[in-house]
Design an enzyme around this catalytic site. Structure first.
Site, PDB file in Angstrom:
ATOM      1  CB  SER A 228      -0.910   0.002   1.220  1.00 39.70           C
ATOM      2  OG  SER A 228      -0.131  -0.052   2.391  1.00 39.70           O
TER       3      SER A 228
ATOM      4  CD  GLU B 152      -2.915   3.811  -5.812  1.00 44.28           C
ATOM      5  OE1 GLU B 152      -2.694   5.020  -5.925  1.00 44.28           O
ATOM      6  OE2 GLU B 152      -2.626   3.172  -4.781  1.00 44.28           O
TER       7      GLU B 152
ATOM      8  CG  ASN C  53      -2.854   4.302   1.256  1.00 43.70           C
ATOM      9  OD1 ASN C  53      -3.975   4.431   1.744  1.00 43.70           O
ATOM     10  ND2 ASN C  53      -2.341   3.127   0.946  1.00 43.70           N
TER      11      ASN C  53
HETATM   12  N1  CAA Z   1     -15.791  -8.538   1.453  1.00 43.74           N
HETATM   13  C1  CAA Z   1     -16.517  -8.751   0.338  1.00 43.74           C
HETATM   14  N2  CAA Z   1     -17.690  -8.140   0.068  1.00 43.74           N
HETATM   15  C2  CAA Z   1     -18.153  -7.272   0.980  1.00 43.74           C
HETATM   16  C3  CAA Z   1     -17.464  -6.990   2.174  1.00 43.74           C
HETATM   17  C4  CAA Z   1     -16.238  -7.675   2.408  1.00 43.74           C
HETATM   18  N3  CAA Z   1     -15.495  -7.462   3.502  1.00 43.74           N
HETATM   19  N4  CAA Z   1     -18.162  -6.079   2.869  1.00 43.74           N
HETATM   20  C5  CAA Z   1     -19.244  -5.801   2.148  1.00 43.74           C
HETATM   21  N5  CAA Z   1     -19.232  -6.508   1.003  1.00 43.74           N
HETATM   22  C6  CAA Z   1     -20.219  -6.470  -0.056  1.00 43.74           C
HETATM   23  C7  CAA Z   1     -21.574  -6.894   0.432  1.00 43.74           C
HETATM   24  O1  CAA Z   1     -21.708  -8.299   0.350  1.00 43.74           O
HETATM   25  C8  CAA Z   1     -22.510  -6.163  -0.511  1.00 43.74           C
HETATM   26  O2  CAA Z   1     -22.571  -6.861  -1.741  1.00 43.74           O
HETATM   27  P1  CAA Z   1     -23.877  -6.810  -2.683  1.00 43.74           P
HETATM   28  O3  CAA Z   1     -24.034  -5.379  -3.136  1.00 43.74           O
HETATM   29  O4  CAA Z   1     -23.501  -7.737  -3.787  1.00 43.74           O
HETATM   30  O5  CAA Z   1     -25.019  -7.276  -1.834  1.00 43.74           O
HETATM   31  C9  CAA Z   1     -21.784  -4.839  -0.776  1.00 43.74           C
HETATM   32  O6  CAA Z   1     -20.399  -5.099  -0.470  1.00 43.74           O
HETATM   33  C10 CAA Z   1     -22.302  -3.737   0.084  1.00 43.74           C
HETATM   34  O7  CAA Z   1     -22.193  -4.164   1.420  1.00 43.74           O
HETATM   35  P2  CAA Z   1     -23.216  -3.776   2.587  1.00 43.74           P
HETATM   36  O8  CAA Z   1     -24.549  -3.456   1.986  1.00 43.74           O
HETATM   37  O9  CAA Z   1     -23.153  -4.832   3.630  1.00 43.74           O
HETATM   38  O10 CAA Z   1     -22.580  -2.524   3.284  1.00 43.74           O
HETATM   39  P3  CAA Z   1     -22.192  -1.133   2.687  1.00 43.74           P
HETATM   40  O11 CAA Z   1     -23.139  -0.673   1.642  1.00 43.74           O
HETATM   41  O12 CAA Z   1     -21.920  -0.300   3.866  1.00 43.74           O
HETATM   42  O13 CAA Z   1     -20.791  -1.404   1.940  1.00 43.74           O
HETATM   43  C11 CAA Z   1     -18.467  -1.291   1.932  1.00 43.74           C
HETATM   44  C12 CAA Z   1     -19.692  -1.897   2.600  1.00 43.74           C
HETATM   45  C13 CAA Z   1     -18.383  -1.737   0.484  1.00 43.74           C
HETATM   46  C14 CAA Z   1     -17.254  -1.785   2.696  1.00 43.74           C
HETATM   47  C15 CAA Z   1     -18.613   0.287   1.990  1.00 43.74           C
HETATM   48  O14 CAA Z   1     -18.855   0.697   3.296  1.00 43.74           O
HETATM   49  C16 CAA Z   1     -17.397   1.009   1.468  1.00 43.74           C
HETATM   50  O15 CAA Z   1     -17.210   1.167   0.275  1.00 43.74           O
HETATM   51  N6  CAA Z   1     -16.554   1.487   2.406  1.00 43.74           N
HETATM   52  C17 CAA Z   1     -15.321   2.185   2.043  1.00 43.74           C
HETATM   53  C18 CAA Z   1     -14.266   1.158   1.701  1.00 43.74           C
HETATM   54  C19 CAA Z   1     -12.984   1.805   1.310  1.00 43.74           C
HETATM   55  O16 CAA Z   1     -12.818   3.031   1.296  1.00 43.74           O
HETATM   56  N7  CAA Z   1     -12.010   0.973   0.983  1.00 43.74           N
HETATM   57  C20 CAA Z   1     -10.665   1.435   0.699  1.00 43.74           C
HETATM   58  C21 CAA Z   1      -9.872   1.323   1.955  1.00 43.74           C
HETATM   59  S1  CAA Z   1      -8.254   1.925   1.679  1.00 43.74           S
HETATM   60  C22 CAA Z   1      -7.415   0.647   1.012  1.00 43.74           C
HETATM   61  O17 CAA Z   1      -7.848  -0.441   0.883  1.00 43.74           O
HETATM   62  C23 CAA Z   1      -6.050   0.991   0.591  1.00 43.74           C
HETATM   63  C24 CAA Z   1      -4.984   0.843   1.567  1.00 43.74           C
HETATM   64  O18 CAA Z   1      -3.867   0.615   1.134  1.00 43.74           O
HETATM   65  C25 CAA Z   1      -5.143   1.059   3.012  1.00 43.74           C
END
Ligand code: CAA
Length: 283
Positions: free
Chosen positions: A119, A152, A190
Site C-alpha cells: 500500500s 493502482e 494513500n
Molecule cells: N468482502 C466482500 N464483500 C463485501 C465486504 C467484504 N469485507 N463487505 C461488504 N461486502 C459487499 C456486500 O456483500 C454487498 O454486496 P452486494 O451489493 O452484492 O449485496 C456490498 O459489499 C455492500 O455491502 P453492505 O450493503 O453490507 O454494506 P455497505 O453498503 O456499507 O458497503 C463497503 C460496505 C463496500 C465496505 C462500503 O462501506 C465502502 O465502500 N466502504 C469504504 C471502503 C474503502 O474506502 N475501501 C478502501 C480502503 S483503503 C485501502 O484499501 C487501501 C490501503 O492501502 C489502506
C-alpha cells in the site's frame, strides 16, 4: 503473455480477496501462506464471501464450486515456479518483502512478473533486491478486494512498458479499473486518503467534535460510504500509522505528522476492527 496460473502470496484479508477475484475471473490460483492455519483462515473467508453471493442468488452453487476448485492452497513457496504471475500480499514490512522477493527471483523462471500489493512501500526498493527490476511492479488492490473496483498499477523506476501493459490488462481481466501511478510515497490512494484520516483523528484529538460527529459530517456531508474514523478502524490503525510514517519520512514534511492520538491507540493495542477496539468497539 499468456497468464493462466497466478500465485498469491499471503492468505490474509487482501491475499484471500485477490485469490477469490482471480479465481472468479477464470485463473488458476496457487494461494500460499506459511502455515495451514493461515491458509485455512483464508479459504474460509473466501468460502464465506462466495456463500453470501450464492444466498443472494448472485452466484450458482455450481459456479461457486468451480471458483473454489480453481484455488489450490499451498504451504510451499517453491510452487511459485509453476506460476505465470506472482502477486505478493504479505505484511507491510520491507525486510520481509525483500527476503521474499529475493527468494522468488531465484525460484521463478526469468519471464515471470513479480507484483506487490504493497500500500505504500517503494516498488523500486523491492525491485532492487532482484535481478529482474524491469519485471517488478505494484498492483495495489483496495479493501474489500471483491467490492472495490480500483487497482493502482505502480511503475517502479525500472518497470518495463511491456510489464506495465500486461498488469494493466490483467487488472481489467479481473474486472477491475486500473489506474497508472508512479512510485512515490503513498502512491495516489494513500497520499490522499491517509492525511484525510489523520486530520479526522486530529479533529477528535483537539476536541473539535466527537468521533461520531466527525464520521457523520463526512458521511452525510460528503457522501462517503464510511466516515474516516470508521474507515480507519476498517483498514487497521496500525496500517494507518505505518502509512503516515512512510509519508512523513518520505516527504520530510510536517503536514504528514501522525496524530499523537493515533500513535497512542496503536501502542495500546487498539488496532480497529481486527482487535475488537479502535475508535469504535466491535463484538
Ligand atoms: N468482502 C466482500 N464483500 C463485501 C465486504 C467484504 N469485507 N463487505 C461488504 N461486502 C459487499 C456486500 O456483500 C454487498 O454486496 P452486494 O451489493 O452484492 O449485496 C456490498 O459489499 C455492500 O455491502 P453492505 O450493503 O453490507 O454494506 P455497505 O453498503 O456499507 O458497503 C463497503 C460496505 C463496500 C465496505 C462500503 O462501506 C465502502 O465502500 N466502504 C469504504 C471502503 C474503502 O474506502 N475501501 C478502501 C480502503 S483503503 C485501502 O484499501 C487501501 C490501503 O492501502 C489502506
Amino acid at each position: 503473455m499468456n497468464i493462466q496460473t497466478i500465485m498469491v502470496i499471503g492468505a490474509g484479508q487482501m491475499g484471500s480477496g485477490i485469490a477469490q477475484v482471480a479465481a472468479a475471473s477464470g485463473f488458476h490460483v496457487l494461494l500460499h501462506d506459511t502455515t495451514p492455519e493461515f491458509l485455512n483462515r483464508g479459504m474460509q473467508a473466501i468460502n464465506k464471501q462466495l456463500s453470501r453471493n450464492v444466498e443472494k442468488g448472485k452466484l450458482t452453487p455450481e459456479s461457486m464450486a468451480e471458483i473454489v476448485s480453481r484455488i489450490r492452497p499451498t504451504e510451499f513457496v517453491e510452487h511459485a515456479e509453476q506460476a505465470d504471475f506472482v502477486i505478493e500480499a504479505i505484511s507491510e514490512n520491507m525486510a520481509l518483502k525483500a527476503l521474499l522477493f529475493h527468494r522468488l527471483d531465484s525460484l521463478c523462471p526469468p519471464r515471470t512478473i513479480l507484483a506487490t500489493n504493497t500500500s505504500s512501500l517503494p516498488i523500486s526498493e523491492i525491485a532492487a533486491v532482484t535481478g529482474r527490476p524491469e519485471k517488478i511492479i505494484g498492483m495495489h488492490f483496495m479493501n474489500p478486494v471483491p467490492v472495490m473496483p480500483l487497482v493502482e498499477v505502480i511503475r517502479g523506476l525500472e518497470t518495463s512498458q511491456e510489464v506495465f501493459e500486461v498488469v494493466y490488462g490483467l487488472s481489467q481481466r479481473m474486472g477491475k479499473t486500473p489506474v497508472e501511478v508512479n512510485d512515490f510515497p503513498g502512491f495516489v490512494s494513500n497520499r490522499i486518503l491517509m492525511p484525510m484520516i489523520n486530520e479526522a483523528i486530529f479533529t477528535v484529538y483537539e476536541g473539535v467534535a466527537s468521533i461520531e460527529s466527525v464520521d457523520k459530517v463526512m458521511k452525510f456531508g460528503m457522501n462517503h460510504p464510511m466516515g474516516p474514523l470508521e474507515l480507519a478502524d476498517f483498514i487497521g490503525l496500525d496500517t494507518c500509522l505505518s502509512i503516515m510514517e512512510i509519508l512523513y519520512d518520505g516527504f520530510k514534511d510536517s503536514k504528514y505528522r501522525p496524530c499523537p492520538l493515533l500513535r497512542k491507540y496503536v501502542k495500546a493495542g487498539r488496532l480497529g476492527r481486527k482487535s475488537g477496539q479502535g475508535f469504535y468497539t466491535y463484538q
